[in-house]
Design a protein around this motif. Structure first.
Motif, PDB file in Angstrom:
ATOM      1  N   ASN A 144       0.824  -1.207   0.000  1.00  0.00           N
ATOM      2  CA  ASN A 144       0.000   0.000   0.000  1.00  0.00           C
ATOM      3  C   ASN A 144       0.863   1.264   0.000  1.00  0.00           C
ATOM      4  O   ASN A 144       0.573   2.230  -0.709  1.00  0.00           O
ATOM      5  N   ARG A 145       1.922   1.250   0.785  1.00  0.00           N
ATOM      6  CA  ARG A 145       2.801   2.404   0.842  1.00  0.00           C
ATOM      7  C   ARG A 145       3.546   2.605  -0.477  1.00  0.00           C
ATOM      8  O   ARG A 145       3.759   3.735  -0.919  1.00  0.00           O
ATOM      9  N   ALA A 146       3.931   1.493  -1.118  1.00  0.00           N
ATOM     10  CA  ALA A 146       4.590   1.596  -2.422  1.00  0.00           C
ATOM     11  C   ALA A 146       3.636   2.197  -3.456  1.00  0.00           C
ATOM     12  O   ALA A 146       4.032   3.046  -4.273  1.00  0.00           O
ATOM     13  N   GLY A 147       2.378   1.754  -3.445  1.00  0.00           N
ATOM     14  CA  GLY A 147       1.399   2.303  -4.377  1.00  0.00           C
ATOM     15  C   GLY A 147       1.153   3.784  -4.138  1.00  0.00           C
ATOM     16  O   GLY A 147       1.074   4.575  -5.093  1.00  0.00           O
ATOM     17  N   GLN A 148       1.028   4.174  -2.861  1.00  0.00           N
ATOM     18  CA  GLN A 148       0.822   5.584  -2.536  1.00  0.00           C
ATOM     19  C   GLN A 148       2.033   6.423  -2.934  1.00  0.00           C
ATOM     20  O   GLN A 148       1.897   7.541  -3.463  1.00  0.00           O
ATOM     21  N   TYR A 149       3.214   5.876  -2.728  1.00  0.00           N
ATOM     22  CA  TYR A 149       4.449   6.579  -3.075  1.00  0.00           C
ATOM     23  C   TYR A 149       4.535   6.810  -4.591  1.00  0.00           C
ATOM     24  O   TYR A 149       4.888   7.908  -5.037  1.00  0.00           O
ATOM     25  N   CYS A 150       4.201   5.786  -5.371  1.00  0.00           N
ATOM     26  CA  CYS A 150       4.230   5.932  -6.825  1.00  0.00           C
ATOM     27  C   CYS A 150       3.160   6.906  -7.310  1.00  0.00           C
ATOM     28  O   CYS A 150       3.383   7.679  -8.253  1.00  0.00           O
ATOM     29  N   LEU A 151       2.003   6.880  -6.671  1.00  0.00           N
ATOM     30  CA  LEU A 151       0.938   7.797  -7.077  1.00  0.00           C
ATOM     31  C   LEU A 151       1.336   9.244  -6.813  1.00  0.00           C
ATOM     32  O   LEU A 151       1.156  10.126  -7.665  1.00  0.00           O
ATOM     33  N   ASP A 152       1.890   9.503  -5.616  1.00  0.00           N
ATOM     34  CA  ASP A 152       2.237  10.869  -5.239  1.00  0.00           C
ATOM     35  C   ASP A 152       3.457  11.401  -5.986  1.00  0.00           C
ATOM     36  O   ASP A 152       3.497  12.583  -6.349  1.00  0.00           O
ATOM     37  N   ASN A 153       4.447  10.552  -6.201  1.00  0.00           N
ATOM     38  CA  ASN A 153       5.742  11.037  -6.685  1.00  0.00           C
ATOM     39  C   ASN A 153       6.083  10.632  -8.114  1.00  0.00           C
ATOM     40  O   ASN A 153       7.152  11.010  -8.607  1.00  0.00           O
ATOM     41  N   LEU A 154       5.201   9.869  -8.751  1.00  0.00           N
ATOM     42  CA  LEU A 154       5.451   9.489 -10.142  1.00  0.00           C
ATOM     43  C   LEU A 154       4.246   9.791 -11.024  1.00  0.00           C
ATOM     44  O   LEU A 154       4.325  10.633 -11.922  1.00  0.00           O
ATOM     45  N   VAL A 155       3.124   9.146 -10.780  1.00  0.00           N
ATOM     46  CA  VAL A 155       1.954   9.323 -11.648  1.00  0.00           C
ATOM     47  C   VAL A 155       1.470  10.767 -11.636  1.00  0.00           C
ATOM     48  O   VAL A 155       1.201  11.369 -12.692  1.00  0.00           O
ATOM     49  N   ASN A 156       1.369  11.363 -10.450  1.00  0.00           N
ATOM     50  CA  ASN A 156       0.866  12.737 -10.354  1.00  0.00           C
ATOM     51  C   ASN A 156       1.864  13.781 -10.848  1.00  0.00           C
ATOM     52  O   ASN A 156       1.513  14.968 -10.952  1.00  0.00           O
ATOM     53  N   ARG A 157       3.087  13.375 -11.149  1.00  0.00           N
ATOM     54  CA  ARG A 157       4.096  14.304 -11.643  1.00  0.00           C
ATOM     55  C   ARG A 157       4.291  14.189 -13.163  1.00  0.00           C
ATOM     56  O   ARG A 157       5.048  14.956 -13.744  1.00  0.00           O
ATOM     57  N   LEU A 158       3.664  13.207 -13.767  1.00  0.00           N
ATOM     58  CA  LEU A 158       3.872  12.985 -15.190  1.00  0.00           C
ATOM     59  C   LEU A 158       3.288  14.148 -16.013  1.00  0.00           C
ATOM     60  O   LEU A 158       2.183  14.628 -15.742  1.00  0.00           O
ATOM     61  N   TYR A 159       4.054  14.539 -17.009  1.00  0.00           N
ATOM     62  CA  TYR A 159       3.670  15.666 -17.878  1.00  0.00           C
ATOM     63  C   TYR A 159       3.629  15.151 -19.295  1.00  0.00           C
ATOM     64  O   TYR A 159       4.638  14.720 -19.850  1.00  0.00           O
ATOM     65  N   GLU A 160       2.455  15.199 -19.921  1.00  0.00           N
ATOM     66  CA  GLU A 160       2.250  14.559 -21.210  1.00  0.00           C
ATOM     67  C   GLU A 160       2.910  15.306 -22.366  1.00  0.00           C
ATOM     68  O   GLU A 160       3.262  14.694 -23.365  1.00  0.00           O
ATOM     69  N   LYS A 161       3.070  16.584 -22.264  1.00  0.00           N
ATOM     70  CA  LYS A 161       3.592  17.345 -23.407  1.00  0.00           C
ATOM     71  C   LYS A 161       5.043  17.755 -23.190  1.00  0.00           C
ATOM     72  O   LYS A 161       5.495  17.870 -22.080  1.00  0.00           O
TER      73      LYS A 161
END
Length: 255
Positions: A238-255
């Motif tokens: 759960n902590r790994a998933g939250q960490y990836c969501l906060d610091n990877l997925v939510n930081r992704l920039y499509e353009k």
């Protein structure tokens, strides 16, 4: 070594430690405790139901220890700061290459949940350039990893079921022996024969209840430790998933 090899080696060590533990108890325990826990007076000793349950208990303990260590290793991944954790950094597709290289484990080393999540999301975003797809991949990966954790406890659940089952088998055997002894009641005028008959009868009944008592105690301890270890692994996931969501997925920039 992969996870299966580690668990097999741990099970063998558990059997050895269990055998040593039984030997020490048989030499040090008082007679009444030795009879209850090990069935020392059995003509088949050390091949008793209690000893078999102790061996299975230590095999289960070894598996619990492996899972607990794995959960602790997963939790330690949070301290490595594999992803940017500030409030300003945004990540483009070209920024994910160095991150992927940094988290990729050496050959023959099994990656942790956090490493696997980061690598999957990085590869997906580099190919698809879609934040929505990266988020969907994170969710599906977490579900798969949760199922993976659950599967790794199947053998331990079998141990938890098998130990009480052996205890109940011992109960049935003890009661059956007691009924057989009850049918061979000697002449009541022969006090010595009557005393021996009562000892045999109560001994068989004692086996019936002792095996159940030992089985329930061992399975209760094993179930508690199993839930602690599984909870630790699930918490790490759960902590790994939250960490990836906060610091990877939510930081992704499509353009």
């Amino acid at each position: 070594m992969n996870d299966t090899t580690v668990r097999v080696c741990a099970a063998i060590c558990g059997l050895i430690i269990g055998a040593i533990f039984i030997g020490v108890m048989s030499l040090t325990l008082p007679a009444n405790f030795g009879e209850t826990l090990l069935d020392l007076s059995s003509e088949y000793y050390p091949f008793t139901i209690q000893n078999l349950m102790w061996l299975l208990f230590f095999v289960g303990l070894s598996d619990v220890l492996v899972r607990f260590i794995r959960g602790s290793r997963e939790l330690r991944q949070m301290r490595l700061h594999l992803l940017p954790e500030d409030e300003e950094t945004m990540l483009r597709a070209q920024d994910l290459g160095p991150i992927y290289t940094r988290v990729r484990p050496p050959p023959l080393v099994e990656p942790n949940f956090l490493q696997r999540l980061i690598m999957r999301i990085a590869l997906q975003f580099q190919s698809g350039r879609s934040v929505a797809q990266a988020n969907a991949l994170l969710n599906s990966s977490l579900e798969l990893f949760q199922h993976e954790i659950d599967l790794k406890y199947n053998m331990m659940r079998y141990m938890v079921w098998l130990i009480p089952t052996l205890g109940f088998i011992g109960t049935v055997v003890g009661i059956a022996d007691a009924l057989g002894e009850a049918g061979d009641m000697p002449d009541t005028s022969d006090q010595s024969a009557l005393t021996d008959w009562m000892k045999e009868l109560t001994g068989s009944l004692g086996l019936a209840f002792d095996t159940t008592l030992v089985a329930l105690l061992l399975s209760a301890v094993l179930v508690f430790l199993m839930h602690v270890a599984q909870g630790r692994e699930e918490s790490a996931l759960n902590r790994a998933g939250q960490y990836c969501l906060d610091n990877l997925v939510n930081r992704l920039y499509e353009k």
